[in-house]
Design an enzyme around this catalytic site. Structure first.
Site, PDB file in Angstrom:
ATOM      1  N   LYS A 133       2.822  11.175  35.873  1.00  0.00           N
ATOM      2  CA  LYS A 133       1.705  11.138  36.819  1.00  0.00           C
ATOM      3  C   LYS A 133       1.613   9.734  37.401  1.00  0.00           C
ATOM      4  O   LYS A 133       1.381   8.760  36.676  1.00  0.00           O
ATOM      5  CB  LYS A 133       0.400  11.503  36.116  1.00  0.00           C
ATOM      6  N   ASP A 192      -7.274   6.250  41.982  1.00  0.00           N
ATOM      7  CA  ASP A 192      -7.986   7.527  41.925  1.00  0.00           C
ATOM      8  C   ASP A 192      -9.464   7.313  42.197  1.00  0.00           C
ATOM      9  O   ASP A 192     -10.205   6.867  41.323  1.00  0.00           O
ATOM     10  CB  ASP A 192      -7.784   8.178  40.553  1.00  0.00           C
ATOM     11  N   LYS A 214     -15.831   9.411  41.870  1.00  0.00           N
ATOM     12  CA  LYS A 214     -16.216   8.737  40.641  1.00  0.00           C
ATOM     13  C   LYS A 214     -17.330   7.730  40.923  1.00  0.00           C
ATOM     14  O   LYS A 214     -17.533   7.294  42.065  1.00  0.00           O
ATOM     15  CB  LYS A 214     -15.012   7.986  40.057  1.00  0.00           C
ATOM     16  N   ASP A 267      -4.159   4.786  36.676  1.00  0.00           N
ATOM     17  CA  ASP A 267      -3.913   6.226  36.661  1.00  0.00           C
ATOM     18  C   ASP A 267      -2.457   6.567  36.956  1.00  0.00           C
ATOM     19  O   ASP A 267      -2.095   7.746  36.989  1.00  0.00           O
ATOM     20  CB  ASP A 267      -4.850   6.940  37.638  1.00  0.00           C
ATOM     21  N   ASP A 270     -11.261  15.572  41.344  1.00  0.00           N
ATOM     22  CA  ASP A 270     -10.948  14.519  40.374  1.00  0.00           C
ATOM     23  C   ASP A 270     -10.065  15.040  39.248  1.00  0.00           C
ATOM     24  O   ASP A 270      -9.711  14.297  38.340  1.00  0.00           O
ATOM     25  CB  ASP A 270     -12.241  13.924  39.807  1.00  0.00           C
ATOM     26  N   GLU A 310      -6.997  15.827  39.704  1.00  0.00           N
ATOM     27  CA  GLU A 310      -5.835  15.792  40.595  1.00  0.00           C
ATOM     28  C   GLU A 310      -4.515  15.588  39.859  1.00  0.00           C
ATOM     29  O   GLU A 310      -3.457  15.980  40.354  1.00  0.00           O
ATOM     30  CB  GLU A 310      -6.015  14.681  41.642  1.00  0.00           C
ATOM     31  N   ARG A 369      -3.207  16.952  37.216  1.00  0.00           N
ATOM     32  CA  ARG A 369      -2.504  18.193  36.871  1.00  0.00           C
ATOM     33  C   ARG A 369      -1.912  18.857  38.111  1.00  0.00           C
ATOM     34  O   ARG A 369      -0.910  19.563  38.015  1.00  0.00           O
ATOM     35  CB  ARG A 369      -3.462  19.133  36.127  1.00  0.00           C
TER      36      ARG A 369
END
Length: 432
Positions: free
Chosen positions: A197, A202, A209, A220, A279, A281, A283
């Site tokens: 990933k 993010d 967030k 991230d 959020d 995202e 996956r």
């Protein structure tokens, strides 16, 4: 004071001036660390002592004596290394092979940490891919071949998850496919695929967030850095099998083109996914990576991601979380982690977890419309990924790397990235 500050190990409690509970005793020109009968606890205390010496302002130490095993030296290095990796550890005098291994570990670990710690104005999807290509090319030379798929090329090739998450950014989303093929034989089978990933920042998208929660979101892309570091470490250790690295890179930002709650994405395997949380995202991009790994035909597939806060709630900041429906492979991974002193804990994953994010409008949703994804959020996220793992998840491991990054310094690590997990994943590559 001597220009050389030494650190030695002792089994005695030292001067009566120190409390019996003291592990680290310091003097002007050196320090001693007291060890005991429990080696696991020794490693923890040695790492803590390294952290204390960094906090005292030391920038270079010499490890002296015969009691410094490789694992003890590495524990000290993890604790002593500062956030910017400027401190220096001069290893104890051991055989050349052990010294080479320690230096490789230090080089790759520091590179992984530095990559994760870089600010988001320096690391964006394509720059992340380029830095990984440069590092692995430096390690493996002509055995590396890299392909970057970016922007609307992703959509043209069907990589809907990466494109949807990253399309609102001015920086193009990217899939990096890096092929390490030491045989040079184009028909050689791919023994393993690593999927990372690579969300370089993010915001949470429209499920935005808080400011506090967003501050550390440069980390991230920790999964991408971790699998890239593991691959570099394995190559340096003599990896001779073909391995492909798939990094799923995007910035999850907001503008008029951003993906929205209620959107439905159709993946290359035909599965439709309703977006109930922008959020969640990670996956979505990893799903593309797993499908790509299936196209490659890799026997072993390992993904790593800073995927869920739920995993962190479950195992804390000290452990990474492991998910798999392949019991034999999961047991092997736990064994490797124990051998390399990387804390790892297996959390539940069953085939029915694939259905734990239901949607009335699509085959599945990307989460549950509840804070943290609801109860069992980390397992539900892994279950979502299981929908995309080849062979119904046999030969697949998912690492939710809760220990990859610490917002603040603690007793074991400086603030920032830790590179926790690279040794375990590298060992998997070395045993295929």
């Amino acid at each position: 004071m001597s220009s050389s500050y030494t650190v030695q190990l002792t089994e005695s409690k030292g001067s009566s001036a120190w409390k019996p509970s003291a592990i680290l005793n310091t003097a002007d020109n050196g320090a001693t660390i007291t060890t005991g009968a429990n080696e696991a606890e020794n490693l923890r205390q040695i790492q803590k002592a390294g952290r204390q010496l960094d906090n005292l302002g030391l920038k270079q130490v010499d490890l002296l004596g015969e009691n410094w095993s490789l694992e003890r030296q590495w524990a000290f290095h993890k604790g002593f290394m500062d956030t910017r990796s400027t401190n220096q550890v001069n290893w104890a005098n051991h055989d050349a092979e052990a010294l080479a291994r320690l230096q490789q570990l230090a080089d790759v670990s520091n590179w992984t940490r530095e990559l994760i710690n870089l600010p988001p104005n320096a690391i964006y999807p394509e720059s992340l891919a380029q830095r990984v290509i440069e590092k692995l090319s430096a390690v493996a030379g002509d055995a590396i071949n890299a392909t970057i798929i970016k922007g609307d090329e992703l959509l043209e090739q069907g990589w809907i998850g990466i494109h949807s998450v990253g399309r609102a950014s001015q920086k193009d989303p990217v899939m990096l496919v890096l092929d390490y093929n030491p045989s040079g034989d184009a028909s050689a089978p791919t023994a393993a695929a690593l999927v990372g990933k690579g969300i370089t920042f993010d915001s949470g998208g429209y499920s935005i967030k808080s400011s506090e929660g967003m501050l550390a979101m440069k980390c991230d892309m920790g999964g991408a850095a971790t699998v890239a570091g593991a691959m570099a470490l394995a190559i340096q250790a003599g990896l001779q099998k073909r391995v492909q690295l798939i990094l799923c890179c995007a910035e999850n930002l907001i503008d008029g083109s951003a993906y929205k709650l209620g959107d439905i994405l159709t993946y290359k395997n035909g599965l439709t996914v309703e977006i109930v949380n922008t959020d969640a995202e990670g996956r979505l991009v990893l799903a593309d990576g797993l499908l790509k790994a299936g196209e490659i035909g890799a026997e072993l597939i390992i993904d790593a991601a800073t995927l869920t806060g739920a995993a962190q709630v479950a195992v804390g900041n000290e452990y990474n979380a492991l998910f798999s429906v392949d019991d034999e492979l999961a047991t092997q991974s736990l064994q490797f982690a124990a051998e390399h002193n990387e804390l790892l804990w297996r959390l539940p994953l069953q085939n029915w977890h694939k259905k734990n994010c239901p949607s009335a409008f699509a085959d599945t949703a990307n989460s549950r419309p509840q804070k943290g994804g609801g109860a069992g959020g980390a397992s539900n996220a892994a279950g979502f990924l299981l929908n995309f793992a080849p062979r119904d998840g046999q030969g697949w491991l998912h690492f939710d790397i809760a220990a990859a990054y610490h917002n603040q310094a603690n007793a074991m690590y400086a603030a920032g990235a830790t590179a926790h997990g690279i040794r375990t994943i590298a060992q998997h590559l070395l045993t295929i």
